[in-house]
Design an enzyme around this catalytic site. Structure first.
Site, short mmCIF file in Angstrom:
data_model
loop_
_atom_site.label_atom_id
_atom_site.label_comp_id
_atom_site.label_asym_id
_atom_site.label_seq_id
_atom_site.Cartn_x
_atom_site.Cartn_y
_atom_site.Cartn_z
N ASP A 96 0.86 -1.19 0.00
CA ASP A 96 0.00 0.00 0.00
C ASP A 96 0.90 1.24 0.00
OD1 ASP A 96 -2.21 1.71 0.48
OD2 ASP A 96 -3.18 0.16 1.68
N ASP A 198 -2.80 4.83 -2.35
CA ASP A 198 -3.78 5.45 -1.46
C ASP A 198 -4.16 6.87 -1.88
OD1 ASP A 198 -5.09 5.30 1.29
OD2 ASP A 198 -3.85 7.09 1.56
N GLU A 255 -6.55 4.05 -5.48
CA GLU A 255 -7.78 4.35 -4.74
C GLU A 255 -8.22 5.74 -5.14
OE1 GLU A 255 -9.49 4.99 -0.25
OE2 GLU A 255 -7.69 5.96 -0.97
N HIS A 328 -11.30 -1.92 4.24
CA HIS A 328 -11.10 -1.54 5.64
C HIS A 328 -11.74 -0.19 5.99
CE1 HIS A 328 -8.05 0.40 3.29
NE2 HIS A 328 -7.89 1.26 4.26
N ASP A 329 -12.37 0.45 5.01
CA ASP A 329 -13.01 1.75 5.26
C ASP A 329 -14.53 1.67 5.18
OD1 ASP A 329 -10.54 3.05 5.40
OD2 ASP A 329 -10.49 3.41 3.24
#
Ligand code: NOJ
Length: 549
Positions: A96, A198, A255, A328-329
Site C-alpha cells: 500500500d 492510497d 484508490e 477496511h473503510d
C-alpha cells in the site's frame, strides 16, 4: 491475460489478522502462519494495508518511514520471509503506497516544519494565516475539523486532507516526487507483486487555494470538493508509472474516490496510469455528494445496478476493473446492502457470487469470506477509528442527538471492518492470547474459520467453491459482460460470454420471491448458487449461475 486478471486478491488488515506474540496486534509471522488458509481461498495476491513504520494514528496510513517495518508487526527479516513463503505458494505481496501524505513524525516533516528556508521547507503545503490569524481557507478535512493546523515553529499553517497528524506532501516539488519513487522502488526490488496507491486523487492541489461555498453548518467546505482530481494530476502519475512500474510484471490499483466511471478511460488501460482504479459509486450509494454519515440518501437496487453497469461499461474496451464490496473503510456488505431482518448468510453468498462473476479481478476483504457483520459498540468512546470521532462530532454539530449520532457510527464506522479475525471459538477467537487492540465481535462462537471449514453450507465453503468455479470456467475471467433484465427492480442478471461458452448469473437483491422469464435459462445447465434452483423463480436473496456450451 495477465496473472492478476485471473486471480483473487485478498485484502489483509495486518492489525487484525493473526497475533503470534500476545501483544493484541496482528503481525507478519501471523500472516506467514495463515498462508495455507489464504491459498485454500484461491488467493494469488495479498494486499497488505500499510505495514511501514508508523505512529498508527490512522492505523498505518500515517507513515514515518517508507522503507522500515513497524515494530508492532515485526522486522524487515519477517517481511522478507513473508515474500519468500508467499512466493513458494505462488502468492504475490501487494504494498500500500500512502503518497498523498506522511505522518507528522516523518523526518521529512520534522525538518520541513523547522523554518521557511530549510532544504525540505517546500516538501509540504504551507500557507500564511489570513489577516485575522485564521486558517488560510475554510476547508474541512475528511476526518472532520479544519484541514489546516497551525505550526508554532514556522508561524504558518500546513494542509492535511485527513488528520492533523497526516500532513499533505507537496507533489509540485520534484524532489518530493523523486523521494516517493525511490520508496516505491525499494518495494519493487523486494519483489512486490503490485501496489495499491492510497488517496491518489488528492495529490495535486490547485494553483491558488481559496475558500469554497460552505456545505455544512460549520461554515466549511469539504477539502475533497476543493482538491479532488485537479487538472494536471495525470502528468504526475504518468511520471510515477515511468519511474516505478513500467517494465515490471506487477499491477497497480489506485484508490480514487471521486474519479467517475466516465473518467476511468484516462486512468486505466494501455495509455492510462494504473492497471485498475477503485471507483466508489457502488459503495457510496447513500452519499450523492460528500460522505457525511449522518445524512445518508435513500437508494434502490436500480441505483446499485446502474453503478455496477457504469463501471463494467467504462472498462469494457479499455482497462480492467477491481471488483470490491468491502474494504477496511467500509461497513460489512451483509449490513451495508441489506435490511436488518434479511437472511445474512444468504446475503453474504449473494455478494460473493456477484464479486466473483463480474468482469474484473475480485478483491476479497478479510472476514468477508466468513460473512462478517458490523459491530455496534454502545458508546463512541469504545471506537478506535479516527473518522468515527470526526463524523460523530459533525453529526452533533448538525443538530443530531447523541443517540442518533451513534446510530450513524454503527452504520458506517470503519471499525466494523477492522475487528480481529475469528479463527476458532476459543479465547479471543484464536486471534491473540493478549488483549486484542479492538474487541472481537461477539458472534465469534459460531462465525469462525474452524467452524465454517467443517460446515459444507457455510459462507467460507461457498467462497472456496466460487474460487474453484472461477478457475474452471473461462468466461468468468475472459467473458464479456452483457446485462439482461436491465429494467428489473429486484434482479441483477448478466451473461459472461466467450466464443465457446456463456455463463448466466441471476441475483435477486430483494427480500421477496420474484419471477423472471423462464426462457432465459432454456438449454442451460445450472452449476452453482446459494439455494435450490427453480426455473422462472428466485427466492429472497437467491443467486444462481447457469452455463451454456
Ligand atoms: C484511504 C485509506 O483507505 C484510509 O484507511 C485512510 O484513512 C485514508 N486513505 C488516508 O490515508
Amino acid at each position: 491475460m495477465k496473472w492478476w486478471q485471473k486471480t483473487v486478491v485478498y485484502e489483509l488488515y495486518p492489525k487484525s489478522f493473526q497475533d503470534t506474540t500476545g501483544s493484541g496486534t496482528g503481525d507478519i509471522k501471523g500472516m506467514i502462519k495463515r498462508l495455507g488458509y489464504l491459498k485454500s481461498l484461491g488467493v494469488g495476491a495479498i494486499w497488505l494495508t500499510p505495514v511501514c513504520k508508523s505512529p498508527m494514528v490512522d492505523n498505518g496510513y500515517d507513515i514515518e518511514d517508507y522503507c522500515a517495518i513497524d515494530p508492532s508487526y515485526g522486522t524487515m527479516e519477517d517481511m522478507d520471509l513473508l515474500f519468500a513463503e508467499a512466493k513458494k505458494r505462488n502468492i504475490r505481496i501487494v504494498i500500500d503506497l500512502v503518497f498523498n501524505h506522511t505522518s507528522d513524525q516523518n523526518p521529512w516533516f520534522l525538518e520541513s516544519k523547522q523554518s521557511k528556508d530549510n532544504p525540505k521547507a517546500d516538501w509540504y503545503i504551507w500557507r500564511d494565516a489570513k489577516e485575522d490569524g485564521s486558517e488560510p481557507t475554510n476547508w474541512r478535512g475528511i476526518f472532520g475539523g479544519s484541514a489546516w493546523t497551525w505550526c508554532e515553529e514556522r508561524q504558518q499553517y500546513y494542509l492535511h486532507t485527513f488528520a492533523y497528524q497526516q500532513p499533505d506532501l507537496n507533489w509540485a516539488n520534484p524532489d518530493v516526487r523523486k523521494a516517493l519513487y525511490d520508496a516505491a522502488n525499494f518495494w519493487v526490488n523486494k519483489g512486490a507483486g503490485g501496489f495499491r496507491v492510497d488517496a491518489i486523487p488528492y495529490i495535486k492541489k490547485p494553483e491558488v487555494l481559496k475558500d469554497g461555498e460552505p456545505d455544512g453548518k460549520d461554515g466549511m467546505v469539504s477539502v475533497h470538493d476543493m482538491t479532488v482530481n485537479t487538472k494536471g494530476i495525470l502528468d504526475y502519475l504518468h511520471e510515477f508509472k515511468e519511474n516505478v512500474t513500467e517494465g515490471h510484471d506487477i499491477f497497480t490499483v489506485g484508490e480514487a474516490n471521486g474519479v467517475k466511471a466516465s473518467e476511468l478511460h484516462e486512468w486505466v488501460g494501455e495509455n492510462g496510469v494504473f492497471d485498475m482504479i477503485f471507483e466508489f459509486s457502488h459503495v457510496n450509494l447513500e452519499f450523492k455528494g460528500i460522505e457525511t454519515w449522518c445524512k445518508p440518501d435513500p437508494w434502490t437496487i436500480q441505483d446499485l445496478k446502474k453503478a455496477l453497469r457504469n463501471s463494467q461499461e467504462a472498462t469494457r474496451d479499455n482497462g480492467w476493473y477491481p471488483v470490491f464490496f468491502e474494504n477496511h473503510d467500509k461497513p460489512r456488505c451483509t449490513d451495508h446492502y441489506f435490511p436488518e431482518d434479511a437472511d445474512k448468510g444468504q446475503c453474504a453468498k449473494l455478494m460473493g457470487t456477484l464479486l466473483y462473476t463480474l468482469r474484473g479481478t475480485p478483491f476479497l476483504y478479510q472476514g468477508q469470506e466468513l460473512g462478517y457483520r458490523n459491530v455496534k459498540y454502545d458508546s463512541i468512546q469504545k471506537y478506535n477509528d479516527i473518522s468515527s470521532y470526526g463524523q460523530y462530532d459533525l453529526a452533533l454539530s448538525e443538530g443530531l442527538s447523541e443517540e442518533e449520532a451513534l446510530k450513524a457510527v454503527h452504520r458506517f464506522s470503519r471499525d466494523s471492518a477492522r475487528t480481529p479475525m475469528q479463527w476458532n471459538d476459543q479465547e479471543n477467537a484464536g486471534f491473540s492470547t493478549g488483549i486484542p487492540w479492538l474487541p472481537v465481535h461477539d458472534d465469534y462462537k459460531t462465525m469462525n474459520v474452524e467452524a465454517e471449514e467443517k460446515d459444507p453450507s457455510s459462507v467460507l465453503v461457498y467462497y472456496q467453491q466460487l474460487a474453484k468455479l472461477r478457475a474452471d470456467y473461462a468466461p468468468f475471467t475472459k467473458g464479456d459482460f452483457e446485462e439482461i433484465l436491465e429494467e428489473d427492480e429486484n434482479i441483477f442478471a448478466y451473461r459472461r460470454n466467450t466464443k465457446d461458452q456463456s455463463i448466466f448469473v441471476l441475483l435477486n437483491f430483494s427480500g421477496k420471491e420474484v419471477s423472471y422469464d423462464c426462457s432465459l435459462t432454456e438449454n442451460m445447465q445450472y452449476i452453482f448458487g446459494n439455494d435450490q434452483p427453480k426455473t422462472g423463480v428466485l427466492k429472497p436473496y437467491q443467486a444462481c449461475i447457469y452455463v451454456k456450451n
